[in-house]
Design a protein around this motif. Sequence first.
Motif, PDB file in Angstrom:
ATOM      1  N   GLN A 207      42.658  30.844  35.281  1.00 51.88           N
ATOM      2  CA  GLN A 207      41.659  29.563  34.295  1.00 51.88           C
ATOM      3  C   GLN A 207      40.611  30.528  33.414  1.00 51.88           C
ATOM      4  O   GLN A 207      40.626  30.447  33.154  1.00 51.88           O
ATOM      5  CB  GLN A 207      41.442  28.498  35.507  1.00 51.88           C
ATOM      6  CG  GLN A 207      42.536  27.424  35.451  1.00 51.88           C
ATOM      7  CD  GLN A 207      41.499  26.655  36.963  1.00 51.88           C
ATOM      8  OE1 GLN A 207      41.085  27.410  37.604  1.00 51.88           O
ATOM      9  NE2 GLN A 207      41.652  25.241  36.768  1.00 51.88           N
ATOM     10  N   GLN A 208      40.165  31.579  34.799  1.00 54.68           N
ATOM     11  CA  GLN A 208      39.156  32.373  34.594  1.00 54.68           C
ATOM     12  C   GLN A 208      39.632  33.059  33.174  1.00 54.68           C
ATOM     13  O   GLN A 208      38.674  33.761  31.822  1.00 54.68           O
ATOM     14  CB  GLN A 208      38.926  33.494  35.291  1.00 54.68           C
ATOM     15  CG  GLN A 208      37.327  34.123  34.880  1.00 54.68           C
ATOM     16  CD  GLN A 208      36.584  33.043  35.142  1.00 54.68           C
ATOM     17  OE1 GLN A 208      36.640  32.608  35.311  1.00 54.68           O
ATOM     18  NE2 GLN A 208      35.134  33.705  33.742  1.00 54.68           N
ATOM     19  N   VAL A 209      40.961  33.890  33.511  1.00 53.25           N
ATOM     20  CA  VAL A 209      41.484  34.390  32.127  1.00 53.25           C
ATOM     21  C   VAL A 209      41.336  33.601  30.958  1.00 53.25           C
ATOM     22  O   VAL A 209      40.706  34.184  29.753  1.00 53.25           O
ATOM     23  CB  VAL A 209      42.901  35.174  31.909  1.00 53.25           C
ATOM     24  CG1 VAL A 209      43.414  35.730  31.014  1.00 53.25           C
ATOM     25  CG2 VAL A 209      42.750  35.948  33.356  1.00 53.25           C
ATOM     26  N   VAL A 210      41.430  32.662  31.060  1.00 50.17           N
ATOM     27  CA  VAL A 210      40.945  31.205  29.681  1.00 50.17           C
ATOM     28  C   VAL A 210      40.164  32.128  29.086  1.00 50.17           C
ATOM     29  O   VAL A 210      40.310  31.869  28.266  1.00 50.17           O
ATOM     30  CB  VAL A 210      41.948  30.532  30.091  1.00 50.17           C
ATOM     31  CG1 VAL A 210      42.301  29.231  29.319  1.00 50.17           C
ATOM     32  CG2 VAL A 210      43.725  30.910  30.565  1.00 50.17           C
ATOM     33  N   ALA A 211      39.064  31.420  30.102  1.00 44.99           N
ATOM     34  CA  ALA A 211      38.783  30.741  29.317  1.00 44.99           C
ATOM     35  C   ALA A 211      37.795  32.665  29.103  1.00 44.99           C
ATOM     36  O   ALA A 211      36.761  32.154  28.430  1.00 44.99           O
ATOM     37  CB  ALA A 211      37.162  30.698  30.748  1.00 44.99           C
ATOM     38  N   ASN A 212      37.667  33.465  29.282  1.00 45.36           N
ATOM     39  CA  ASN A 212      37.343  34.839  28.841  1.00 45.36           C
ATOM     40  C   ASN A 212      38.178  35.109  27.489  1.00 45.36           C
ATOM     41  O   ASN A 212      37.261  35.354  26.960  1.00 45.36           O
ATOM     42  CB  ASN A 212      37.309  35.481  29.684  1.00 45.36           C
ATOM     43  CG  ASN A 212      36.554  36.188  31.988  1.00 45.36           C
ATOM     44  OD1 ASN A 212      35.263  35.082  31.211  1.00 45.36           O
ATOM     45  ND2 ASN A 212      37.409  36.822  32.254  1.00 45.36           N
ATOM     46  N   PHE A 213      39.057  34.564  27.734  1.00 43.58           N
ATOM     47  CA  PHE A 213      39.221  34.510  26.521  1.00 43.58           C
ATOM     48  C   PHE A 213      38.681  34.165  25.186  1.00 43.58           C
ATOM     49  O   PHE A 213      38.244  34.118  23.772  1.00 43.58           O
ATOM     50  CB  PHE A 213      41.115  34.067  26.113  1.00 43.58           C
ATOM     51  CG  PHE A 213      41.798  34.362  24.743  1.00 43.58           C
ATOM     52  CD1 PHE A 213      42.148  34.780  24.156  1.00 43.58           C
ATOM     53  CD2 PHE A 213      42.190  33.097  23.894  1.00 43.58           C
ATOM     54  CE1 PHE A 213      42.875  35.296  22.984  1.00 43.58           C
ATOM     55  CE2 PHE A 213      42.492  32.581  23.013  1.00 43.58           C
ATOM     56  CZ  PHE A 213      42.899  33.685  22.448  1.00 43.58           C
ATOM     57  N   ALA A 214      39.073  32.126  25.956  1.00 41.33           N
ATOM     58  CA  ALA A 214      37.797  31.655  24.518  1.00 41.33           C
ATOM     59  C   ALA A 214      36.587  32.950  23.938  1.00 41.33           C
ATOM     60  O   ALA A 214      35.576  32.967  22.731  1.00 41.33           O
ATOM     61  CB  ALA A 214      37.485  30.584  25.180  1.00 41.33           C
ATOM     62  N   HIS A 215      35.771  33.056  24.810  1.00 40.70           N
ATOM     63  CA  HIS A 215      34.388  34.018  24.945  1.00 40.70           C
ATOM     64  C   HIS A 215      34.673  35.169  24.217  1.00 40.70           C
ATOM     65  O   HIS A 215      34.342  34.598  23.207  1.00 40.70           O
ATOM     66  CB  HIS A 215      33.677  34.311  26.304  1.00 40.70           C
ATOM     67  CG  HIS A 215      33.010  33.212  27.004  1.00 40.70           C
ATOM     68  ND1 HIS A 215      31.683  32.688  26.449  1.00 40.70           N
ATOM     69  CD2 HIS A 215      33.503  32.331  27.371  1.00 40.70           C
ATOM     70  CE1 HIS A 215      31.246  31.157  27.623  1.00 40.70           C
ATOM     71  NE2 HIS A 215      32.427  31.564  28.186  1.00 40.70           N
TER      72      HIS A 215
END
Length: 138
Positions: free
Chosen positions: A6-14
């Motif tokens: 989930q953190q990887v996905v959030a970091n991708f958006a940022h």
Amino acid sequence: MTTEPQQVVANFAHALDELNVPALEAILAQDTTWTFTVPGQGVLGPVAGRPAVLAFIRDGHAAQTGTVRHHLSNIVVTTADANSAEVRAYLSQTKNTGENAQVISTGVYTFGLRRTDSGWRIADLTLALDNALMENPS
């Protein structure tokens, strides 16, 4: 383990919104693919390989006007084991020109993640948009 994908996905958006290429390189697998489904246009892609995906993202940033943000919500890990995971998230993409803000697209991202020695990487990315493209979907 489920919070890491989930953190990887959030970091991708940022990283996507900030055009943070080093962060994107750290998140995307070398052989990553990105495929889009757009109403009225069918399936576009895949854009294959990290260099091609990064070029696609750069082109999208160069073509956009205003500030575009990718708001991911309802981020869920749908499957996971020690070496792979699938994460789904709703997308609301907004644009702010300073004079007005608008939602330019909505859709669903599906991320296929792979664990490497360096951590989780996005190996496969699919974006199914709910509406026709108003701008480059990156």
